[in-house]
Design an enzyme around this catalytic site. Structure first.
Site, PDB file in Angstrom:
ATOM      1  N   ARG A  76       0.722  -1.409   0.112  1.00 10.66           N
ATOM      2  CA  ARG A  76      -0.146  -0.231   0.011  1.00 10.66           C
ATOM      3  C   ARG A  76       0.836   1.416  -0.034  1.00 10.66           C
ATOM      4  NH1 ARG A  76      -3.888  -0.784   4.905  1.00 10.66           N
ATOM      5  NH2 ARG A  76      -4.682   1.332   4.132  1.00 10.66           N
ATOM      6  N   GLN A 107     -11.352   9.406   8.066  1.00 15.79           N
ATOM      7  CA  GLN A 107     -10.813   8.063   8.436  1.00 15.79           C
ATOM      8  C   GLN A 107      -9.521   7.689   7.469  1.00 15.79           C
ATOM      9  OE1 GLN A 107     -14.447   5.512   8.470  1.00 15.79           O
ATOM     10  NE2 GLN A 107     -15.200   7.200   7.394  1.00 15.79           N
ATOM     11  N   ASN A 108      -9.145   8.605   6.680  1.00 11.76           N
ATOM     12  CA  ASN A 108      -8.121   7.913   5.678  1.00 11.76           C
ATOM     13  C   ASN A 108      -6.745   8.162   6.483  1.00 11.76           C
ATOM     14  OD1 ASN A 108     -10.018   7.384   4.151  1.00 11.76           O
ATOM     15  ND2 ASN A 108      -9.520   9.255   2.800  1.00 11.76           N
ATOM     16  N   VAL A 109      -5.835   7.118   6.071  1.00 10.11           N
ATOM     17  CA  VAL A 109      -4.676   7.047   6.702  1.00 10.11           C
ATOM     18  C   VAL A 109      -3.632   7.521   5.760  1.00 10.11           C
ATOM     19  CG1 VAL A 109      -4.981   5.407   8.366  1.00 10.11           C
ATOM     20  CG2 VAL A 109      -4.062   4.813   6.113  1.00 10.11           C
ATOM     21  N   HIS A 135      -8.004   7.374  12.416  1.00 10.82           N
ATOM     22  CA  HIS A 135      -7.315   5.990  12.169  1.00 10.82           C
ATOM     23  C   HIS A 135      -5.833   6.019  11.924  1.00 10.82           C
ATOM     24  CE1 HIS A 135     -11.559   4.508  10.730  1.00 10.82           C
ATOM     25  NE2 HIS A 135     -11.285   4.871  12.295  1.00 10.82           N
ATOM     26  N   CYS A 143       6.359   1.922  17.284  1.00 13.04           N
ATOM     27  CA  CYS A 143       7.030   0.934  18.119  1.00 13.04           C
ATOM     28  C   CYS A 143       5.940  -0.017  19.065  1.00 13.04           C
ATOM     29  CB  CYS A 143       7.987   1.333  19.427  1.00 13.04           C
ATOM     30  SG  CYS A 143       8.745   0.052  20.006  1.00 13.04           S
ATOM     31  N   GLY A 202     -17.612   9.576   0.459  1.00 12.98           N
ATOM     32  CA  GLY A 202     -16.701   8.380   0.152  1.00 12.98           C
ATOM     33  C   GLY A 202     -16.623   7.466   1.197  1.00 12.98           C
ATOM     34  N   SER A 204     -18.347   3.924   3.166  1.00 12.89           N
ATOM     35  CA  SER A 204     -19.582   2.831   3.243  1.00 12.89           C
ATOM     36  C   SER A 204     -20.115   2.956   4.375  1.00 12.89           C
ATOM     37  CB  SER A 204     -18.979   1.551   3.240  1.00 12.89           C
ATOM     38  OG  SER A 204     -17.872   1.387   4.116  1.00 12.89           O
TER      39      SER A 204
HETATM   40  C1  BJW Z   1     -16.202   6.974  -3.582  1.00 20.31           C
HETATM   41  C2  BJW Z   1     -15.739   6.836  -5.053  1.00 20.31           C
HETATM   42  C3  BJW Z   1     -15.203   8.064  -5.534  1.00 20.31           C
HETATM   43  C4  BJW Z   1     -15.667   4.708  -4.230  1.00 20.31           C
HETATM   44  N1  BJW Z   1     -15.776   8.980  -4.862  1.00 20.31           N
HETATM   45  N2  BJW Z   1     -16.673   7.814  -2.995  1.00 20.31           N
HETATM   46  C5  BJW Z   1     -20.318  -0.184  16.926  1.00 20.31           C
HETATM   47  C6  BJW Z   1     -21.146  -1.004  16.365  1.00 20.31           C
HETATM   48  C7  BJW Z   1     -20.595  -2.298  15.713  1.00 20.31           C
HETATM   49  C8  BJW Z   1     -19.256  -2.315  15.631  1.00 20.31           C
HETATM   50  C9  BJW Z   1     -18.363  -1.504  16.594  1.00 20.31           C
HETATM   51  C10 BJW Z   1     -18.985  -0.484  16.979  1.00 20.31           C
HETATM   52  N3  BJW Z   1     -17.990   0.239  17.737  1.00 20.31           N
HETATM   53  C11 BJW Z   1     -16.707  -0.639  17.510  1.00 20.31           C
HETATM   54  C12 BJW Z   1     -16.956  -1.514  16.909  1.00 20.31           C
HETATM   55  C13 BJW Z   1     -15.923  -2.355  16.332  1.00 20.31           C
HETATM   56  C14 BJW Z   1     -15.102  -2.082  14.923  1.00 20.31           C
HETATM   57  C15 BJW Z   1     -16.248  -1.749  13.972  1.00 20.31           C
HETATM   58  O1  BJW Z   1     -16.321  -0.827  13.365  1.00 20.31           O
HETATM   59  N4  BJW Z   1     -16.444  -2.993  13.334  1.00 20.31           N
HETATM   60  C16 BJW Z   1     -17.310  -2.961  12.116  1.00 20.31           C
HETATM   61  C17 BJW Z   1     -16.698  -3.372  10.924  1.00 20.31           C
HETATM   62  C18 BJW Z   1     -18.739  -3.827  12.388  1.00 20.31           C
HETATM   63  N5  BJW Z   1     -14.348  -0.499  15.214  1.00 20.31           N
HETATM   64  C19 BJW Z   1     -13.376  -0.605  15.886  1.00 20.31           C
HETATM   65  O2  BJW Z   1     -12.848  -1.716  16.360  1.00 20.31           O
HETATM   66  C20 BJW Z   1     -12.491   0.676  16.048  1.00 20.31           C
HETATM   67  N6  BJW Z   1     -12.120   0.760  17.469  1.00 20.31           N
HETATM   68  C21 BJW Z   1     -12.895   1.066  18.385  1.00 20.31           C
HETATM   69  O3  BJW Z   1     -14.143   1.222  18.345  1.00 20.31           O
HETATM   70  O4  BJW Z   1     -12.327   0.944  19.623  1.00 20.31           O
HETATM   71  C22 BJW Z   1     -13.407   0.649  21.024  1.00 20.31           C
HETATM   72  C23 BJW Z   1     -13.773  -0.738  20.815  1.00 20.31           C
HETATM   73  C24 BJW Z   1     -13.100  -1.689  20.442  1.00 20.31           C
HETATM   74  C25 BJW Z   1     -13.764  -2.913  20.454  1.00 20.31           C
HETATM   75  C26 BJW Z   1     -15.029  -3.120  20.662  1.00 20.31           C
HETATM   76  C27 BJW Z   1     -15.819  -2.080  20.773  1.00 20.31           C
HETATM   77  C28 BJW Z   1     -15.263  -0.766  21.075  1.00 20.31           C
HETATM   78  C29 BJW Z   1     -11.417   0.831  15.264  1.00 20.31           C
HETATM   79  C30 BJW Z   1     -11.849   0.851  13.644  1.00 20.31           C
HETATM   80  C31 BJW Z   1     -10.373   0.972  13.063  1.00 20.31           C
HETATM   81  C32 BJW Z   1     -10.727   0.859  11.580  1.00 20.31           C
HETATM   82  N7  BJW Z   1      -9.320   0.672  10.736  1.00 20.31           N
HETATM   83  C33 BJW Z   1      -9.355   0.508   9.433  1.00 20.31           C
HETATM   84  C34 BJW Z   1      -7.802   0.430   9.055  1.00 20.31           C
HETATM   85  C35 BJW Z   1      -7.154   1.678   9.441  1.00 20.31           C
HETATM   86  C36 BJW Z   1      -5.509   1.292   8.977  1.00 20.31           C
HETATM   87  C37 BJW Z   1      -5.245   0.958   7.530  1.00 20.31           C
HETATM   88  O5  BJW Z   1      -5.797   1.673   6.538  1.00 20.31           O
HETATM   89  O6  BJW Z   1      -4.956  -0.312   7.244  1.00 20.31           O
HETATM   90  O7  BJW Z   1      -9.875   1.934   8.930  1.00 20.31           O
HETATM   91  S1  BJW Z   1     -10.462  -0.614   8.743  1.00 20.31           S
HETATM   92  C38 BJW Z   1     -10.761   0.483   7.433  1.00 20.31           C
HETATM   93  O8  BJW Z   1     -12.282   0.978   7.247  1.00 20.31           O
HETATM   94  C39 BJW Z   1      -9.985   1.645   7.655  1.00 20.31           C
HETATM   95  C40 BJW Z   1     -10.946   2.925   7.060  1.00 20.31           C
HETATM   96  O9  BJW Z   1     -10.684   4.048   7.532  1.00 20.31           O
HETATM   97  C41 BJW Z   1     -12.209   2.537   7.428  1.00 20.31           C
HETATM   98  C42 BJW Z   1     -13.451   2.803   6.830  1.00 20.31           C
HETATM   99  O10 BJW Z   1     -13.412   2.256   5.347  1.00 20.31           O
HETATM  100  P1  BJW Z   1     -14.066   3.472   4.406  1.00 20.31           P
HETATM  101  O11 BJW Z   1     -13.569   4.544   4.319  1.00 20.31           O
HETATM  102  O12 BJW Z   1     -15.490   3.859   4.510  1.00 20.31           O
HETATM  103  O13 BJW Z   1     -13.715   2.601   2.836  1.00 20.31           O
HETATM  104  P2  BJW Z   1     -14.866   1.779   2.464  1.00 20.31           P
HETATM  105  O14 BJW Z   1     -14.072   0.931   1.208  1.00 20.31           O
HETATM  106  O15 BJW Z   1     -15.434   0.947   3.102  1.00 20.31           O
HETATM  107  O16 BJW Z   1     -15.835   2.521   1.420  1.00 20.31           O
HETATM  108  C43 BJW Z   1     -15.374   3.240   0.453  1.00 20.31           C
HETATM  109  C44 BJW Z   1     -16.729   4.069   0.006  1.00 20.31           C
HETATM  110  O17 BJW Z   1     -16.263   4.937  -1.182  1.00 20.31           O
HETATM  111  C45 BJW Z   1     -17.653   3.296  -0.684  1.00 20.31           C
HETATM  112  O18 BJW Z   1     -19.069   3.697  -0.308  1.00 20.31           O
HETATM  113  C46 BJW Z   1     -17.769   3.533  -2.248  1.00 20.31           C
HETATM  114  O19 BJW Z   1     -18.929   3.411  -2.924  1.00 20.31           O
HETATM  115  C47 BJW Z   1     -16.918   4.994  -2.190  1.00 20.31           C
HETATM  116  N8  BJW Z   1     -16.407   5.477  -3.277  1.00 20.31           N
HETATM  117  N9  BJW Z   1     -15.135   5.340  -5.276  1.00 20.31           N
HETATM  118  C48 BJW Z   1     -16.504   9.039  -3.641  1.00 20.31           C
HETATM  119  N10 BJW Z   1     -14.562   8.233  -6.409  1.00 20.31           N
HETATM  120 ZN    ZN Z   2      10.733   0.976  20.870  1.00 20.33          ZN
END
Ligand code: BJW
Ligand code: ZN
Length: 255
Positions: A76, A107-109, A135, A143, A202, A204
């Site tokens: 990446r 949310q982007n990194v 994020h 570390c 942008g 989901s």
């Molecule tokens: C366009 C386009 C164009 C295409 N123009 N648009 C409450 C309910 C249920 C679950 C939970 C909850 N609270 C916490 C949770 C657990 C969990 C969670 O959410 N799970 C769900 C999946 C069910 N959350 C966590 O664990 C978070 N921590 C937390 O809450 O701590 C306390 C806690 C822990 C444990 C239990 C309870 C509480 C942490 C979340 C960390 C997310 N990390 C990631 C990876 C980051 C590092 C990396 O990049 O490697 O973050 S996962 C990934 O998803 C990344 C993104 O920021 C994130 C969101 O994704 P995003 O941006 O929405 O992307 P896509 O691909 O899903 O969507 C793209 C969109 O773009 C689409 O709609 C397309 O149509 C569109 N698109 N082209 C505009 N040109």
């Molecule tokens: Zn260290």
């Protein structure tokens, strides 16, 4: 890419709403960087060797197989090195420079909002506020044991180790099950509560607590506007859907 005719009808109304709002929360996700060539997480292009992000972006995956997880991040980072901010990042940054009261939460990194913000800051001759990053940053390492954090360095062979304590380094991002940076989340939540309009671009809308900010804004009176070419989990709660790529819609919306 063609976009829905409803977008054309909604655009003038959305523009008016934004112009009349003194506080706006903008929440972005991977889609805002799609036109820069950064793969989204949940689309076809988001897959890497058939793994889903949920398989790799966890502390458990890293503990089990740090080499596999590091290979994903190295892939990446390599792709990101070729990417530039696009019209969506720039129109947001220029719009923020032209008015106050906008909080950009991402949310982007990938750091592309930061890069656009820095370019526009130089253009206008004053520092614009940095986006709130929920994020972390893929272009930094940290570390797994001590508080060492630094810009990512290239590595070959074994995954990189901390220059201070020799423990494994990891990307400075937030994985599933990990807590988000407390200050950034608190500032984002404050902006959600104050917002009269919440513009979601942008994402989901399935990852929490980030997606919850849109609901929080809405429950405290904000109008929810979603910009996305595809369906999102937030659509049923949105007052307005602007269907289309961010790089096409935002330059027309944020004028
Ligand atoms: C366009 C386009 C164009 C295409 N123009 N648009 C409450 C309910 C249920 C679950 C939970 C909850 N609270 C916490 C949770 C657990 C969990 C969670 O959410 N799970 C769900 C999946 C069910 N959350 C966590 O664990 C978070 N921590 C937390 O809450 O701590 C306390 C806690 C822990 C444990 C239990 C309870 C509480 C942490 C979340 C960390 C997310 N990390 C990631 C990876 C980051 C590092 C990396 O990049 O490697 O973050 S996962 C990934 O998803 C990344 C993104 O920021 C994130 C969101 O994704 P995003 O941006 O929405 O992307 P896509 O691909 O899903 O969507 C793209 C969109 O773009 C689409 O709609 C397309 O149509 C569109 N698109 N082209 C505009 N040109
Ligand atoms: Zn260290």
């Amino acid at each position: 890419m063609p976009h829905d005719a409803t977008s054309d009808r909604n655009l003038p109304r959305a523009r008016q709403l934004l112009a009349g709002a003194s506080h706006v929360l903008v929440l972005t996700g991977a889609g805002v960087s799609a036109e820069s060539g950064v793969p989204t997480f949940r689309g076809e292009t988001g897959l890497w060797r058939n793994y889903k992000p949920e398989d790799l972006a966890t502390p458990q995956a890293f503990a089990r197989d740090p080499v596999l997880v590091w290979e994903w991040y190295a892939w990446r980072r390599g792709r990101l090195a070729e990417c530039q901010p696009n019209a969506a990042h720039f129109s947001l940054a220029r719009w923020m420079a032209s008015r106050g009261g906008v909080t950009l939460v991402t949310q982007n990194v990938d750091g592309l909002h930061h890069r656009a913000t820095r370019t526009v800051s130089a253009e206008v001759g004053r520092a614009l506020p940095d986006p709130i990053t929920l994020h972390g940053s893929i272009v930094h390492d940290r570390c797994t044991r001590c508080d060492y954090r630094a810009p990512a360095r290239a590595w070959e062979g074994a995954p990189p180790r901390c220059p201070t304590c020799a423990a494994l380094l990891r990307p400075d991002v937030v994985w599933f099950g990990e807590v988000l940076p407390v200050d950034q989340l608190a500032n984002a939540a404050r902006a959600a509560t104050a917002a009269e309009v919440c513009l979601v671009v942008g994402t989901s809308g399935v990852v929490y607590p980030a997606a919850g900010l849109a609901y929080q804004a809405r429950s405290t009176g904000a109008i929810l506007v979603v910009v996305d070419p595809g369906p999102t989990a937030l659509d049923p709660d949105a007052e307005m859907l602007l269907r289309g790529p961010a790089g096409v819609i935002l330059p027309q919306l944020l004028t």
